[in-house]
Every structure is written in C-alpha cells, then in structure tokens.
Motif scaffolding. Structure first.
Motif, PDB file in Angstrom:
ATOM      1  N   VAL A  82      46.388  33.513  36.036  1.00 12.63           N
ATOM      2  CA  VAL A  82      47.489  34.014  35.210  1.00 12.63           C
ATOM      3  C   VAL A  82      46.969  35.063  34.237  1.00 12.63           C
ATOM      4  CG1 VAL A  82      49.162  33.386  33.407  1.00 12.63           C
ATOM      5  CG2 VAL A  82      48.947  31.972  35.455  1.00 12.63           C
ATOM      6  N   GLY A  83      45.807  34.822  33.661  1.00  7.90           N
ATOM      7  CA  GLY A  83      45.196  35.793  32.759  1.00  7.90           C
ATOM      8  C   GLY A  83      44.917  37.109  33.456  1.00  7.90           C
ATOM      9  N   VAL A  84      44.370  37.050  34.661  1.00 13.89           N
ATOM     10  CA  VAL A  84      44.090  38.272  35.428  1.00 13.89           C
ATOM     11  C   VAL A  84      45.397  39.017  35.691  1.00 13.89           C
ATOM     12  CG1 VAL A  84      43.287  39.158  37.663  1.00 13.89           C
ATOM     13  CG2 VAL A  84      41.946  37.428  36.464  1.00 13.89           C
ATOM     14  N   LEU A 108      46.458  52.613  43.332  1.00 17.23           N
ATOM     15  CA  LEU A 108      46.375  51.820  44.558  1.00 17.23           C
ATOM     16  C   LEU A 108      45.546  50.561  44.337  1.00 17.23           C
ATOM     17  CD1 LEU A 108      46.932  51.449  47.576  1.00 17.23           C
ATOM     18  CD2 LEU A 108      44.872  52.810  48.026  1.00 17.23           C
ATOM     19  N   ALA A 109      44.392  50.707  43.722  1.00 14.85           N
ATOM     20  CA  ALA A 109      43.510  49.562  43.503  1.00 14.85           C
ATOM     21  C   ALA A 109      44.180  48.508  42.633  1.00 14.85           C
ATOM     22  CB  ALA A 109      42.197  50.023  42.878  1.00 14.85           C
ATOM     23  N   LEU A 110      44.714  48.937  41.511  1.00 14.55           N
ATOM     24  CA  LEU A 110      45.327  47.987  40.586  1.00 14.55           C
ATOM     25  C   LEU A 110      46.625  47.421  41.156  1.00 14.55           C
ATOM     26  CD1 LEU A 110      44.523  46.768  37.942  1.00 14.55           C
ATOM     27  CD2 LEU A 110      45.611  48.671  36.760  1.00 14.55           C
ATOM     28  N   GLY A 111      47.429  48.268  41.795  1.00 15.68           N
ATOM     29  CA  GLY A 111      48.684  47.801  42.387  1.00 15.68           C
ATOM     30  C   GLY A 111      48.458  46.816  43.519  1.00 15.68           C
ATOM     31  N   ALA A 112      47.478  47.100  44.368  1.00 14.12           N
ATOM     32  CA  ALA A 112      47.183  46.189  45.474  1.00 14.12           C
ATOM     33  C   ALA A 112      46.670  44.848  44.952  1.00 14.12           C
ATOM     34  CB  ALA A 112      46.156  46.823  46.414  1.00 14.12           C
ATOM     35  N   TRP A 113      45.808  44.884  43.951  1.00 15.51           N
ATOM     36  CA  TRP A 113      45.261  43.652  43.375  1.00 15.51           C
ATOM     37  C   TRP A 113      46.382  42.804  42.774  1.00 15.51           C
ATOM     38  CZ3 TRP A 113      40.777  43.845  39.238  1.00 15.51           C
ATOM     39  CH2 TRP A 113      40.248  42.573  39.039  1.00 15.51           C
ATOM     40  N   LEU A 114      47.219  43.424  41.970  1.00 15.46           N
ATOM     41  CA  LEU A 114      48.315  42.682  41.345  1.00 15.46           C
ATOM     42  C   LEU A 114      49.313  42.185  42.385  1.00 15.46           C
ATOM     43  CD1 LEU A 114      48.888  44.884  38.192  1.00 15.46           C
ATOM     44  CD2 LEU A 114      47.735  42.669  38.324  1.00 15.46           C
TER      45      LEU A 114
END
Length: 157
Positions: A138-140, A11-17
């Motif tokens: 873009v790097g993130v 959830l954390a990574l998916g929401a951030w991306l």
C-alpha cells in the motif's frame, strides 16, 4: 531525446502502479476465489508478488535512469518524484528480501497456514508479517501515485 526519456519515466511508473493495482484487485481476489484452498492461493499470491517486485525494481531503474538523462545531473535524484521512486524501491526490496522469505519459511514449517491455529506462535508471526507485507505494498502504491502526479506535473526539462 527529452520526449523519449519522459515517455520512459511515465511508462515505467505507470506500468508499475498498474501492475500493483491489478495484483491487488484481480490476482489476489481470484486466487482465493478459484483455487481449492487458501494455502494454494497463498502460494500463488506469494509467487506472483515476487514477479511484481522484480518488475518494480526494473521500473525503478528505468525511471531513475531516465531522470538522470533528463537532468544530466545527480541532482535529479533529489527531486521529490525521484525520492518517491527510490523509497518505493527500498520498500519493495524490504518486502522481497526480508518479509517474503520469512513468510515462506513459516509457511514451510506450518505445512498449512490455514490449518495452523491462530494461537500458534508461527501463525501469529506469519499474520504479523502478512500485515507488514500489505502495508508495504500500500505504501509503494500511494507513494507511486504521488510520484506519478509530480512527474506528470513537472514541465519538461
């Protein structure tokens, strides 16, 4: 508990991306399309980018906390996906704490970025910082996609 912690990672990574993709594909494009001038659009984009960065910091803390909970060891922080999230966090903080304040100060000095000639040293510096800001985002995003893949691929702890 393992399922909950894995869910929090995703959830954390998916929401951030997802937020980064939405910001780039919708917010920036529409701000420059519907606002009356590029200066107003730039202010809106800068403001929303600050919100995106805040969300990223929270997502990183949740992801890393869940990783620690899953592994029950600090070794969780040296796994490739966690290193990626730590790098994403550092790039986000660099953008938020170093690049964006400098851009804001230059924007204030110039009053109008759009009306300032590209030959002006302040405009050249603003454009350089803008390019750095885009590169950081873009790097993130790219690191985040790899971290998400590695997280999904890893078998449950």
């Amino acid at each position: 508990m393992t399922s909950t912690l894995r869910f929090l990672q995703m959830l954390a990574l998916g929401a951030w991306l997802g937020a980064i993709i939405y910001f780039a594909a919708v917010v920036t494009r529409d701000a420059f399309a519907v606002l009356p001038n590029r200066d107003d659009a730039g202010v809106l984009v800068g403001s929303t980018l600050g919100g995106l960065h805040g969300m990223g910091v929270i997502a990183a803390v949740i992801y890393l906390g869940a990783s620690l909970g899953l592994a029950r060891s600090l070794r969780a922080l040296v796994r490739p996906a966690a290193i990626g999230v730590i790098l994403m966090l550092l790039l986000t903080l660099a953008s938020q704490r170093i690049v964006m304040p400098r851009m804001a100060a230059l924007r204030t000095e110039m009053v109008s970025v759009e009306a300032t000639p590209s030959s002006d040293a302040r405009r050249a510096e603003f454009d350089r910082l803008h390019a750095i800001s885009v590169d950081l985002e873009v790097g993130v995003l790219l690191i985040g996609l790899v971290a998400l893949f590695l997280t999904v691929r890893r078998s449950p702890a």
